[in-house]
Design a protein around this motif. Structure first.
Motif, PDB file in Angstrom:
ATOM      1  N   CYS A   1       7.386  -2.667  20.791  1.00  0.00           N
ATOM      2  CA  CYS A   1       6.839  -2.347  19.468  1.00  0.00           C
ATOM      3  C   CYS A   1       6.725  -3.593  18.590  1.00  0.00           C
ATOM      4  O   CYS A   1       5.714  -3.798  17.916  1.00  0.00           O
TER       5      CYS A   1
ATOM      6  N   ASP B   1       8.599   7.268  23.491  1.00  0.00           N
ATOM      7  CA  ASP B   1       8.562   6.043  22.681  1.00  0.00           C
ATOM      8  C   ASP B   1       7.815   4.937  23.419  1.00  0.00           C
ATOM      9  O   ASP B   1       7.262   4.024  22.795  1.00  0.00           O
TER      10      ASP B   1
ATOM     11  N   GLU C   1       4.175   5.217  22.488  1.00  0.00           N
ATOM     12  CA  GLU C   1       3.957   4.682  21.139  1.00  0.00           C
ATOM     13  C   GLU C   1       4.020   3.159  21.136  1.00  0.00           C
ATOM     14  O   GLU C   1       3.205   2.497  20.490  1.00  0.00           O
TER      15      GLU C   1
ATOM     16  N   GLU D   1       1.909  14.169  19.729  1.00  0.00           N
ATOM     17  CA  GLU D   1       1.710  12.857  19.118  1.00  0.00           C
ATOM     18  C   GLU D   1       1.358  11.811  20.178  1.00  0.00           C
ATOM     19  O   GLU D   1       0.480  10.961  19.968  1.00  0.00           O
TER      20      GLU D   1
ATOM     21  N   TYR E   1      -1.973   9.402  20.553  1.00  0.00           N
ATOM     22  CA  TYR E   1      -2.028   7.941  20.756  1.00  0.00           C
ATOM     23  C   TYR E   1      -2.998   7.602  21.887  1.00  0.00           C
ATOM     24  O   TYR E   1      -3.821   6.687  21.775  1.00  0.00           O
TER      25      TYR E   1
END
Length: 339
Positions: free
Chosen positions: A197, A237, A240, A288, A292
């Motif tokens: 990230c 995660d 993301e 979600e 993405y």
């Protein structure tokens, strides 16, 4: 720990060290001394070592304090457990160096880890240096198959961004950063794959980097570590994190790397879906993740990033990081000849 607050040991020397090395510590009693000893044995000596005890329930807090007693360059932060991101962030808050390096507490660094990267960064005027790394087992033995993925090379920002689809560019260790790159940046907390990230954000700030060919960092493969756990909703995660990486490439117009960045999003979202329960597949977090993937796909098409050359680069990247980096170098040489 008084009142649940962080406690920090003071560095004895006066003045700013050239390098701050941040080591998050949690349940690594078996390997911690080996990690600390490898750092204290560095040929470059103007550094502070910040050991962040993340509320470790074993003997790690005592080992950290013992290291601080025997070497004045060592500072220790004792804090309540909050995860590796909170530990790295606490280290960043305390760091005084002009340059920042990270080492994981079950890994080790070669004696010239700091010296060679610091020298290369200064000589090339780079904002960070990155070195080759190799894997070791739980006994410290080097595992076969290590590749020198980095060359002694200068990388402008555009080339750094192209390369961040390779794992070597997605981790905080094996690098030495100018302090300014990390100012006002912190690792996202309560997230898995927090490295992937944050690293693209750092690279978007860097004007340039330099590679160091040598194996200077030893990454230990430990059974049951955070990188080897079962699939849960938390694993989303990963989707993301890769979307954040994809978005930095998209925003910076690096179209030829978008296919290589989209592939992990697509494969991960469906692989994770297959391993979840029927109830988890209907969760907001799963929805979600699909969002993405959908946004990345639309942006990939919008940027006209799907070409035979870019698809081939994505295939090469999936098959061999070393081959992908070689492909990036060849393409960079061709671009230079046409400008």
């Amino acid at each position: 720990m008084p009142n649940g607050r962080n406690t920090v040991s003071e560095r004895a020397e006066i003045g700013r060290p050239e390098i701050s090395i941040i080591v998050p510590v949690y349940q690594v009693e078996k390997y911690l001394n080996e990690c600390i000893d490898s750092i204290l044995a560095q040929t470059f000596t103007d550094f502070e070592l910040i050991l962040v005890d993340d509320g470790s329930p074993d003997n790690c807090p005592a080992l950290c304090d013992a290291a601080a007693k025997r070497d004045s360059r060592v500072r220790v932060i004792h804090k309540q457990n909050g995860g590796v991101s909170t530990a790295r962030n606490a280290g960043l808050d305390a760091a005084q160096g002009n340059w920042i390096a990270f080492v994981d507490s079950d890994d080790t660094a070669a004696p010239e880890y700091l010296e060679k990267m610091h020298k290369a960064a200064l000589e090339m005027g780079a904002d960070f240096a990155i070195c080759s790394s190799q894997c070791i087992d739980e006994t410290g033995k080097t595992l076969a198959g290590g590749e020198h993925r980095l060359l002694n090379e200068f990388l402008p920002q555009e080339e750094v961004l192209r390369r961040m689809v390779v794992s070597d560019f997605q981790v905080p260790w094996n690098k030495l950063y100018r302090r300014k790159l990390l100012e006002n940046l912190r690792y996202p907390e309560n997230k898995a794959f927090e490295d992937t990230c944050l690293m693209p954000v750092i690279y978007a700030r860097a004007a340039s980097a330099c590679g160091v060919w040598d194996f200077l960092y030893n990454y230990r493969i430990v059974t049951g570590s955070a990188m080897h756990r079962k699939t849960t909703l938390k694993t989303l995660d990963w989707v993301e994190a890769w979307y954040r990486l994809f978005d930095v490439l998209y925003q910076n117009g690096i179209r030829d790397a978008l296919c290589a960045a989209y592939r992990p999003i697509l494969t991960a979202v469906w692989d994770i879906w297959l391993h979840l329960t029927p109830e988890e597949r209907k969760s907001p977090r799963m929805k979600e993740a699909f969002a993405y993937e959908r946004t990345a796909r639309h942006r990939l098409m919008q940027a006209r990033g799907v070409t035979l050359k870019n698809l081939w680069a994505a295939v090469v990247c999936a098959a061999s990081a070393c081959s992908y980096l070689d492909l990036c170098r060849k393409r960079a040489e061709r671009r230079q000849k046409t400008t």
